[in-house]
Scaffold this active site. Structure first.
Site, short mmCIF file in Angstrom:
data_model
loop_
_atom_site.label_atom_id
_atom_site.label_comp_id
_atom_site.label_asym_id
_atom_site.label_seq_id
_atom_site.Cartn_x
_atom_site.Cartn_y
_atom_site.Cartn_z
N HIS A 107 74.00 38.47 29.36
CA HIS A 107 73.15 37.92 30.41
C HIS A 107 72.11 38.95 30.86
CE1 HIS A 107 76.31 40.11 32.54
NE2 HIS A 107 75.50 40.21 33.58
N ASP A 109 70.54 39.96 34.60
CA ASP A 109 71.02 39.67 35.95
C ASP A 109 70.15 38.69 36.72
OD1 ASP A 109 73.40 41.06 35.87
OD2 ASP A 109 72.41 42.96 36.30
N HIS A 268 72.77 42.33 28.85
CA HIS A 268 73.93 43.23 28.80
C HIS A 268 75.22 42.44 28.80
CE1 HIS A 268 73.09 42.70 33.11
NE2 HIS A 268 74.38 42.91 33.30
N ARG A 283 77.26 48.75 42.27
CA ARG A 283 76.05 48.18 41.68
C ARG A 283 75.04 47.79 42.74
NH1 ARG A 283 75.51 42.76 37.84
NH2 ARG A 283 74.48 41.86 39.64
C1 SIN Z 1 77.44 43.61 34.94
O1 SIN Z 1 76.66 44.02 35.79
O2 SIN Z 1 77.25 42.56 34.34
C2 SIN Z 1 78.69 44.41 34.65
C3 SIN Z 1 78.43 45.56 33.74
C4 SIN Z 1 79.66 46.40 33.59
O3 SIN Z 1 80.54 46.35 34.44
O4 SIN Z 1 79.74 47.12 32.59
#
Ligand code: SIN
Length: 292
Positions: A107, A109, A268, A283
């Site tokens: 995806h 974000d 990612h 995050r």
């Molecule tokens: C994400 O932000 O999608 C998670 C990425 C991660 O935890 O490696």
């Protein structure tokens, strides 16, 4: 293509051989960056799309302050933020947790928003001894590698994005909650997530001017004006193409590493493989503009 490490006046940027992804050292991101250093960081990010800063312990205040040097905070829906920190999400998975690890699907974000975040910043607090990598796909090189005929066909298309599949009332997290499959992170299932938003299937990066594919299996429901079967065929081809090994970089974490990626030109995927171990990440997101 092999890429040499580049030392500017202020920082050292060591790109991967593909040019996609680069390590940035020679700076302390816990302190406000001098303008030339900040400009060099932004340039490295524009050049390599995913940049990481190893050995950078950060308090919550410092993570927020560094984020704000990149740009204003984005809006993070559907996940309860840390207490007293409306702009920090804690991605936490306990050693005994059975629920699938968060982010385990390709995806970009919040691509279902009208103005999806330009950047996501992820800071590793506790990393497991095995697994827990993050995979990044380079949607710019993936676009460049298509034939001219395919590019022309895709260039005018509009894709429909939605948070419904994960966060909607009939989505994956709704099903998980119905089965009382406990997860540490507080996911907010909502009717809001069932809404849809159109974006160009190929978007032009506002800083580099390069075109990138902008669809993902997590948030793209289909292509405007096409039948379900037509959409599925084209999107299926694109997902397989974008996530070929040649476009993917597997990121290995160490504790106190900050990684910043560009949602406008990457996908990612959070890899699992660390059952029995704690993983904790913090995050933030930086607001972006409407894809064009
Ligand atoms: C994400 O932000 O999608 C998670 C990425 C991660 O935890 O490696």
């Amino acid at each position: 293509m092999s890429q040499a490490a580049m030392k500017t006046e202020t920082i050292t940027v060591r790109p991967n051989a593909s040019g996609f992804g680069a390590e940035v050292t020679g700076l302390d991101i816990s302190q406000p960056l001098p303008p030339a250093t900040l400009a060099a960081v932004k340039q490295a990010w524009a050049d390599h799309a995913v940049v990481w800063f190893p050995d950078q312990p950060l308090t919550h205040d410092q993570l927020e302050a560094f984020t704000l040097q990149i740009g204003p905070f984005g809006h993070d829906p559907f996940i309860a933020p840390m207490e007293g920190r409306p702009h920090i999400l804690e991605l936490r998975r306990e050693p005994d947790e059975k629920a699938r690890n968060f982010g385990a699907g390709w995806h970009s974000d919040w691509s279902f928003q009208e103005e999806p975040p330009a950047a996501t910043l992820l800071h590793s607090k506790v990393t497991p001894p095995v697994g827990g990598d993050t995979l990044y796909a380079d949607c710019t090189r993936a676009y460049d590698a298509l034939s001219d005929v395919m590019k022309r066909m895709l260039d005018g298309l509009v894709a429909i994005h939605s948070a419904a599949l994960p966060y909607g009332t009939k989505g994956l997290f709704a099903q998980e909650q119905a089965q009382q499959n406990d997860r540490t992170m507080k996911i907010i299932v909502s009717e809001e997530a069932d809404k849809t938003f159109p974006h160009p299937l190929v978007r032009v990066h506002p800083v580099t001017g390069r075109k990138a594919l902008y669809v993902s299996p997590t948030y793209t429901l289909g292509i405007e004006g096409m039948t379900r079967a037509e959409s599925a065929a084209i999107l299926g081809f694109l997902y397989a193409h974008m996530t070929k090994d040649e476009f993917v970089y597997r990121h290995k974490w160490r504790e106190n590493m900050l990684t910043m990626w560009d949602n406008r030109c990457t996908l990612h995927f959070a890899d699992g493989g660390y059952d029995g171990h704690l993983r904790v990440m913090h995050r933030t997101t930086v607001a972006g503009d409407r894809p064009r």
